[in-house]
Enzyme design. Sequence first.
Site, PDB file in Angstrom:
ATOM      1  N   LEU A   8      -5.336   4.711 -14.395  1.00 52.19           N
ATOM      2  CA  LEU A   8      -5.113   6.039 -13.823  1.00 52.19           C
ATOM      3  C   LEU A   8      -6.231   6.972 -14.256  1.00 52.19           C
ATOM      4  O   LEU A   8      -6.112   7.683 -15.245  1.00 52.19           O
ATOM      5  CB  LEU A   8      -3.743   6.588 -14.271  1.00 52.19           C
ATOM      6  CG  LEU A   8      -2.534   5.768 -13.838  1.00 52.19           C
ATOM      7  CD1 LEU A   8      -1.266   6.290 -14.490  1.00 52.19           C
ATOM      8  CD2 LEU A   8      -2.406   5.761 -12.324  1.00 52.19           C
ATOM      9  N   GLU A  61       0.825  -1.211   0.000  1.00 49.82           N
ATOM     10  CA  GLU A  61       0.000   0.000   0.000  1.00 49.82           C
ATOM     11  C   GLU A  61       0.860   1.263   0.000  1.00 49.82           C
ATOM     12  O   GLU A  61       0.508   2.257  -0.636  1.00 49.82           O
ATOM     13  CB  GLU A  61      -0.979   0.033   1.165  1.00 49.82           C
ATOM     14  CG  GLU A  61      -1.928   1.208   1.053  1.00 49.82           C
ATOM     15  CD  GLU A  61      -3.177   1.097   1.892  1.00 49.82           C
ATOM     16  OE1 GLU A  61      -3.980   2.053   1.865  1.00 49.82           O
ATOM     17  OE2 GLU A  61      -3.386   0.065   2.561  1.00 49.82           O
TER      18      GLU A  61
END
Length: 121
Positions: A90, A44
């Site tokens: 994205l 993460e």
Amino acid sequence: MGHALGMEFEHVSKNKIVATMPVNEHSVQPFGVLHGGASVALAETLCSVGGWFQLEGMDKTVVGVEINANHIRPVKMGGKVTGTAKPVHLGRKIQVWECELRDERDKLVCTSRCTLAVVNR
């Protein structure tokens, strides 16, 4: 958290983020192998840093929405893992990243996918 777990960035670009993390007393579970939570913390961290580098301006940031991880093989205390994160999608509001963690023999340790939300600061 990255500092507490000893993460060190090796490569930072818009298309790939790489960092290493030692497998030591800070990152193992009671049986002396890499803790799954430490693997997820590395994944993460890499995805979030990568997501942040995609942003233009200082009015936005990214936050984790979801992360999953498949733990493939253990790494014993004294080892090291290298994580590599790459973008899958994205978008303006959502980013999706993949991250692989590999041991010192380049064997797959963990694979993870992280979804980030792009939000106002």
